[in-house]
Design a protein around this motif. Structure first.
Motif, mmCIF file in Angstrom:
data_model
loop_
_atom_site.group_PDB
_atom_site.id
_atom_site.type_symbol
_atom_site.label_atom_id
_atom_site.label_comp_id
_atom_site.label_asym_id
_atom_site.label_seq_id
_atom_site.Cartn_x
_atom_site.Cartn_y
_atom_site.Cartn_z
ATOM 1 N N VAL A 628 0.842 -1.179 0.000
ATOM 2 C CA VAL A 628 0.000 0.000 0.000
ATOM 3 C C VAL A 628 0.884 1.237 0.000
ATOM 4 N N VAL A 629 0.422 2.275 -0.673
ATOM 5 C CA VAL A 629 1.120 3.565 -0.685
ATOM 6 C C VAL A 629 0.306 4.539 0.170
ATOM 7 N N MET A 630 0.956 5.119 1.163
ATOM 8 C CA MET A 630 0.342 6.148 1.996
ATOM 9 C C MET A 630 0.917 7.492 1.552
ATOM 10 N N ALA A 631 0.104 8.283 0.867
ATOM 11 C CA ALA A 631 0.561 9.564 0.338
ATOM 12 C C ALA A 631 -0.015 10.706 1.158
ATOM 13 N N CYS A 632 0.665 11.846 1.144
ATOM 14 C CA CYS A 632 0.198 12.989 1.931
ATOM 15 C C CYS A 632 0.672 14.295 1.312
ATOM 16 N N ALA A 633 -0.137 15.318 1.475
ATOM 17 C CA ALA A 633 0.211 16.667 1.025
ATOM 18 C C ALA A 633 -0.367 17.655 2.029
ATOM 19 N N GLY A 634 0.512 18.392 2.715
ATOM 20 C CA GLY A 634 0.093 19.324 3.751
ATOM 21 C C GLY A 634 0.656 18.904 5.093
ATOM 22 N N ASP A 635 0.803 19.860 6.007
ATOM 23 C CA ASP A 635 1.459 19.544 7.275
ATOM 24 C C ASP A 635 0.626 18.630 8.171
ATOM 25 N N VAL A 636 -0.647 18.936 8.373
ATOM 26 C CA VAL A 636 -1.483 18.060 9.199
ATOM 27 C C VAL A 636 -1.712 16.711 8.527
ATOM 28 N N PRO A 637 -2.028 16.638 7.231
ATOM 29 C CA PRO A 637 -2.123 15.329 6.591
ATOM 30 C C PRO A 637 -0.835 14.505 6.703
ATOM 31 N N THR A 638 0.316 15.175 6.659
ATOM 32 C CA THR A 638 1.578 14.447 6.821
ATOM 33 C C THR A 638 1.679 13.858 8.219
ATOM 34 N N LEU A 639 1.353 14.657 9.230
ATOM 35 C CA LEU A 639 1.390 14.173 10.604
ATOM 36 C C LEU A 639 0.456 12.974 10.777
ATOM 37 N N GLU A 640 -0.771 13.081 10.289
ATOM 38 C CA GLU A 640 -1.730 11.994 10.467
ATOM 39 C C GLU A 640 -1.341 10.761 9.657
ATOM 40 N N THR A 641 -0.750 10.972 8.504
ATOM 41 C CA THR A 641 -0.292 9.827 7.708
ATOM 42 C C THR A 641 0.809 9.071 8.427
ATOM 43 N N LEU A 642 1.771 9.782 8.978
ATOM 44 C CA LEU A 642 2.855 9.104 9.687
ATOM 45 C C LEU A 642 2.339 8.408 10.945
ATOM 46 N N ALA A 643 1.381 9.018 11.598
ATOM 47 C CA ALA A 643 0.798 8.352 12.762
ATOM 48 C C ALA A 643 0.044 7.090 12.339
ATOM 49 N N ALA A 644 -0.643 7.147 11.185
ATOM 50 C CA ALA A 644 -1.324 5.956 10.671
ATOM 51 C C ALA A 644 -0.330 4.872 10.304
ATOM 52 N N VAL A 645 0.775 5.253 9.693
ATOM 53 C CA VAL A 645 1.822 4.285 9.344
ATOM 54 C C VAL A 645 2.383 3.640 10.607
ATOM 55 N N ASP A 646 2.560 4.439 11.632
ATOM 56 C CA ASP A 646 3.044 3.900 12.916
ATOM 57 C C ASP A 646 2.080 2.823 13.421
ATOM 58 N N ILE A 647 0.786 3.086 13.347
ATOM 59 C CA ILE A 647 -0.222 2.097 13.769
ATOM 60 C C ILE A 647 -0.108 0.826 12.930
ATOM 61 N N LEU A 648 -0.032 0.991 11.617
ATOM 62 C CA LEU A 648 0.015 -0.172 10.723
ATOM 63 C C LEU A 648 1.276 -0.995 10.931
ATOM 64 N N LYS A 650 3.074 -1.313 13.589
ATOM 65 C CA LYS A 650 3.054 -2.022 14.871
ATOM 66 C C LYS A 650 2.025 -3.157 14.867
ATOM 67 N N ALA A 651 0.858 -2.883 14.288
ATOM 68 C CA ALA A 651 -0.207 -3.878 14.321
ATOM 69 C C ALA A 651 -0.060 -4.946 13.243
ATOM 70 N N LEU A 652 0.499 -4.564 12.105
ATOM 71 C CA LEU A 652 0.614 -5.472 10.960
ATOM 72 C C LEU A 652 2.030 -5.386 10.387
ATOM 73 N N PRO A 653 3.016 -5.878 11.100
ATOM 74 C CA PRO A 653 4.403 -5.698 10.667
ATOM 75 C C PRO A 653 4.697 -6.334 9.315
ATOM 76 N N GLN A 654 3.883 -7.314 8.896
ATOM 77 C CA GLN A 654 4.118 -7.949 7.604
ATOM 78 C C GLN A 654 3.660 -7.070 6.434
ATOM 79 N N LEU A 655 2.847 -6.036 6.706
ATOM 80 C CA LEU A 655 2.335 -5.152 5.663
ATOM 81 C C LEU A 655 3.453 -4.221 5.182
ATOM 82 N N LYS A 656 3.666 -4.190 3.872
ATOM 83 C CA LYS A 656 4.716 -3.353 3.305
ATOM 84 C C LYS A 656 4.115 -2.001 2.916
#
Length: 797
Positions: A628-648, A650-656
């Motif tokens: 999956v590609v997690m894309a972002c544009a903007g400061d708040v979307p970038t913050l939330e995207t990285l936080a979402a990636v952190d969740i993924l 940790k919860a699904l380490p096999q997910l690339k």
């Protein structure tokens, strides 16, 4: 001076009066000819229907007054060696502006094929409002113009923008009485409170009252002189009246009044410059000119009143090709100007009339201030690297991006102190937008009284604050168009106030870039901050990121949209846009404390590309593709995207997971559509050909779809952004309301990776539970949950 008190006495001798009157007749004759004639410009053949254009377009009603003013300004320029440009608020009076620049010779110098002879006259009249010719307005094609006037309301604010930091310049600004009814023009009268007689030039407003707009009387045209004097005295001007319809006393009155006005301007400036400051805000002169609409045109057509009425507004005699009576009426009208006494046998203006025009760059059509790129000097900029925020690892530092930007702009101000060719505009928000470091170098300009407790106000200031986005935009446009540089910061939601002004400037740039004689001007640069995602106390009224959608509609080579995710990328972007020309650059950046992601070296590489993979955030194999590609544009979307990636992760380490950040929004367009666009191969290398893409975007999701709809993988692109949900709430709750938060982003990824929704059902349940927990917490405590407030990127040092 009113008509009742006029006499034949005045500054013009009999010969000079006769010459200036004939010059005015020549301008009127050419103006009528442009509206009507396809050929036979000097009427040296009997006028027939074949000499008439099949479509009659143009505006006569305001034109004779514009020509009258132009002729008299020529006299003042020659007498005083004055440096004057002419801003034509009724820009639809384009026939007059073209006629006058032709008569003075500047038009033929720029367009040699429209020569000053009979053949050139034939081309002059034919081209007006004709396919392949020129527009009916005083557009960028018109020499001497920095103001089209197709959309009314901006003449006076452009005039003041041109006068700031131009101490030798007088900007004669003609304001139509219909235009004077608009909101922007009504606010523009207050620009005199910001004009320094020491450092700036002067603006001479000429309110041209001819009584009517398209089909109705005008408000100011029906006001009495006493009311008008009170109104404009209240605005802080010294009004002078010139009124009437009899040409001879009107010429004398206008000449005398202009002499008085220019004398007043010179005296105000001399006194202030000798003292080094103004003792009080000056009462600058202005002229209120009353003349008939359609002056010198037909009195009646088909028994209906024309001159002095709204029927003179556009084309007074409409059915000339098919009505013999109308053709005869036009023939009589044109011949009333006695063209054989104005032009010689070769079609050239009579030498004694040509001598009335100023020479060289003193001609208003050739004044370099009206072609500002000729005068533009490169802006001196400090090295943006010197302002870099230290980022030992991603997310390890917190900073306010626009506050860092403010330090950079402070030193831009300092380096331009001597040349005075850079100003910052904003509606009372410079400090609110965290740019207050500039006040270490300069103040807000203010010509009213200053109290001891006032904050950073002075007559010498170069920060311009007024609670009118229209004035900020118009001042900056006039400033740029006359060869200087500037910056406009604004709350994101309220930049919409100037949507239409942005449109007009973009159109001007598009046209001017195709005119070789128009030299490039500095770009119009916006900073949009206090943006949609951080309106903690303002609420829904302040939540609208849609300005960039409007910007993206414009020609690709004109507009740029930047969404830097942190301070270092904002520094690079600011330096970059201040170096560009003939562009409109929009920067969207938050002012609140936020994590910093990139070192300066990383920021430079990322911004120069405009888009890129953030390898520190993803976990894909070096030689494989992500799930999956997690894309972002903007400061708040970038913050939330990285936080979402952190969740993924940790919860699904096999997910690339791959993280793609976009700084330059226009990279998403195809290379064929925008010069910054990615090629198809480049786009696929980032977003893949067939993997799901979850795109967290600062604004309305539709724009991302619009920019990418031709891309190979568009059908797998899922965009989350602002969906018109908002209120006064916590920062994170704003993202949740619009589905841009980390939990929704993570769930979107799980839902769209084939087969993952079933195997990761427990993770999905936990994410939904988190949203319920968040909802209860913020409504109980009035702030975001600690795990949201205190979240940090796990790889920080």
């Amino acid at each position: 001076m009113t008509e009742a008190t006029m006499t034949l006495d005045g500054p013009l001798g009999k010969d000079e009066l006769d010459l200036i009157h004939r010059y005015w007749k020549a301008a009127n004759f050419l103006s009528v000819g442009q509206i009507y004639l396809l050929d036979n410009p000097l009427l040296r053949q009997p006028l027939t229907r074949d000499h008439i254009k099949p479509r009659l377009l143009g505006h006569w009603g305001t034109t004779p007054g514009l020509n009258f003013i132009y002729a008299h300004l020529n006299r003042v320029i020659r007498a005083r060696d004055a440096n004057v440009i002419y801003i034509c608020g009724p820009g639809h009076g384009g026939p007059g502006m073209v006629a006058n620049t032709y008569l003075e010779g500047s038009y033929s110098e720029i367009y040699p094929d429209v020569a000053q002879d009979a053949d050139g006259l034939a081309k002059l009249v034919r081209q007006f409002s004709f396919p392949g010719g020129i527009p009916s307005h005083a557009s960028a094609d018109t020499p001497g113009s920095i103001h089209e006037g197709g959309e009314l309301g901006y003449a006076l604010v452009h005039a003041y923008g041109a006068a700031f930091d131009n101490p030798s310049l007088v900007v004669a600004c003609v304001i139509g009485d219909g235009e004077a009814e608009t909101g922007p023009l009504a606010a523009s009268w207050h620009s005199n409170k910001f004009l320094s007689p020491v450092h700036d030039g002067a603006v001479l407003p000429i309110l041209h009252l001819n009584g009517y707009k398209i089909a109705n009387p005008t408000v100011l045209g029906r006001m009495s002189d006493a009311e008008l004097e009170q109104l404009f005295s209240g605005f802080g001007y010294e009004p002078f009246f010139v009124e009437g319809s009899d040409p001879e006393p009107m010429h004398q009155a206008m000449a005398a009044t202009l002499d008085t006005a220019f004398g007043r301007i010179a005296a105000i400036q001399a006194e202030a410059r000798a003292a080094g400051h103004a003792h009080a805000r000056p009462r600058w002169p202005m002229i209120i000119l009353r003349s008939p609409k359609g002056w010198t045109g037909p009195k009646e057509v088909d028994g209906k009143k024309v001159e002095g009425f709204w029927r003179a507004h556009q084309v007074p005699i409409a059915n000339v090709r098919d009505n013999a009576g109308h053709l005869a009426l036009l023939d009589a009208w044109l011949r009333s100007y006695e063209p054989d006494t104005l032009f010689d046998e070769k079609g050239r203006l009579m030498p004694e009339l040509a001598a009335l025009a100023p020479s060289g760059n003193r001609r208003m059509g050739a004044n370099p201030h009206a072609n500002g790129g000729l005068l533009k000097r490169e802006l001196k900029l400090p090295d943006f690297h010197d302002y870099a925020v230290a980022v030992p690892s991603p997310g390890a530092t917190t900073a306010e991006a626009t506050r860092v930007m403010g330090s950079f702009l402070r030193d831009v101000m300092a380096m331009s102190a001597e040349t005075r060719n850079f100003r910052i505009m904003g509606p009372d928000e410079t400090a609110s937008n965290r740019l207050d470091a500039v006040f270490e170098t300069t103040d807000r300009v203010w010509m009213e009284g200053i109290e001891s407790y006032d904050d950073h106000l002075s007559q010498d200031g170069r920060v311009m604050e007024v609670l009118s986005e229209h004035l900020c935009q118009g001042w900056l446009e006039g400033y740029l168009l006359t060869g200087r540089h500037g910056f406009f910061s604004c709350y994101e939601a309220f930049i919409h106030i100037i949507d239409s002004m942005f449109n007009q400037h973009a159109k001007w740039l598009k046209v001017s870039r195709d005119l070789a004689w128009r030299r490039p001007i500095a770009s119009l640069n916006y900073l949009l901050t206090s943006h949609v995602w951080r309106q903690d106390h303002n609420g829904f009224s302040h939540q609208d990121p849609g300005f960039v959608d409007l910007v993206a509609n414009k020609k690709a080579d004109i507009v740029r949209i930047y969404l830097p995710p942190d301070a270092n990328t904002l520094l690079w972007t600011t330096d970059h846009v201040l170096r560009t020309y003939d562009r409109i650059n929009v920067i969207v950046a938050g002012k609140q404390p936020a994590p910093q992601w990139l070192t300066m070296d990383e920021a430079v590489l990322h911004c120069e590309a405009g888009i890129g993979i953030w390898t520190f955030a993803g976990n894909e194999d070096d030689h494989g593709e992500p799930d999956v590609v997690m894309a972002c544009a903007g400061d708040v979307p970038t913050l939330e995207t990285l936080a979402a990636v952190d969740i993924l992760r940790k919860a699904l380490p096999q997910l690339k997971v791959r993280v793609v950040n976009v700084v330059d929004l226009m990279t998403l367009q195809a290379k064929e559509q925008h010069p910054h666009g990615l090629t198809e191969r480049e786009f696929e290398s980032l977003f893949t050909r067939d993997k799901p893409v979850i795109f967290a975007y600062h604004g309305y999701p539709y724009l991302i779809h619009r920019l990418t709809y031709r891309r190979t993988n568009h059908q797998r692109l899922h965009v989350r952004g602002f969906v018109e949900e908002g209120t006064t709430t916590t920062p994170f709750d704003m993202t949740v309301m619009n589905g841009l938060d980390r939990y929704h982003l993570a769930m979107s990824a799980i839902e769209r990776v084939p087969g993952l929704a079933v195997s990761a059902a427990a993770v999905m349940q936990k994410l939904r539970d988190k949203l319920i927990e968040h909802h209860r917490y913020v409504r109980a405590h009035g702030e975001d949950m600690p795990e949201i407030r205190d979240w940090v990127w796990p790889g920080r040092g």
